[in-house]
Design an enzyme around this catalytic site. Sequence first.
Site, short mmCIF file in Angstrom:
data_model
loop_
_atom_site.label_atom_id
_atom_site.label_comp_id
_atom_site.label_asym_id
_atom_site.label_seq_id
_atom_site.Cartn_x
_atom_site.Cartn_y
_atom_site.Cartn_z
CG HIS A 29 42.13 47.63 42.87
ND1 HIS A 29 43.47 47.60 42.59
CD2 HIS A 29 41.54 48.23 41.79
CE1 HIS A 29 43.69 48.15 41.41
NE2 HIS A 29 42.53 48.56 40.92
CD GLU B 211 44.00 43.73 46.01
OE1 GLU B 211 44.98 43.29 45.37
OE2 GLU B 211 43.07 44.36 45.47
CB CYS C 292 48.00 47.49 41.97
SG CYS C 292 46.88 48.41 43.07
CB CYS D 12 46.14 47.01 46.59
SG CYS D 12 44.56 47.49 45.81
#
Length: 150
Positions: A77, A79, A102, A105
């Site tokens: 992801h 992040e 999410c 993260c």
Amino acid sequence: MTDAPIKRTQEGWDMFFYGIAHAVSALSKDPERKVGAVIVAPDKRQMSFGYNGFPSDIEDLPMFLVDREFKLANMVHAEANALKQAPFAVTGCTLYVTRFPCFDCATKLKEAGISKVVAPIPDFNHHRWGKQWHAASILLAAENIHIVLL
């Protein structure tokens, strides 16, 4: 035109860096979901960028990019990539991201010491991500991580 300095408000900075996160999202090779993230130091002088993509040991082959299950299992992801790429300590920094984090993260952001997240309003009724976003918002709030929704 006037020589008066531009008044820089926090809202103005948030929109500026959120715009940079959108620009970063264009670097993702994922044809379905392009997500960008920018971590900004409190003094606004250091930044780290990340976008969703495969780890460096997985080639961005079209057959992988169209395989939803493969992507879900292997995509890093935005992040997480921004955290990994940061050449500075991110404690007290702000994360600007083009999709609400999410739960995984959000956990990484908490552990890294991020103090503020600027993201779009999540759809808690989303069929795939709604529960993740809801849990992430609870975690971030419980950890006193300031959330700004755009």
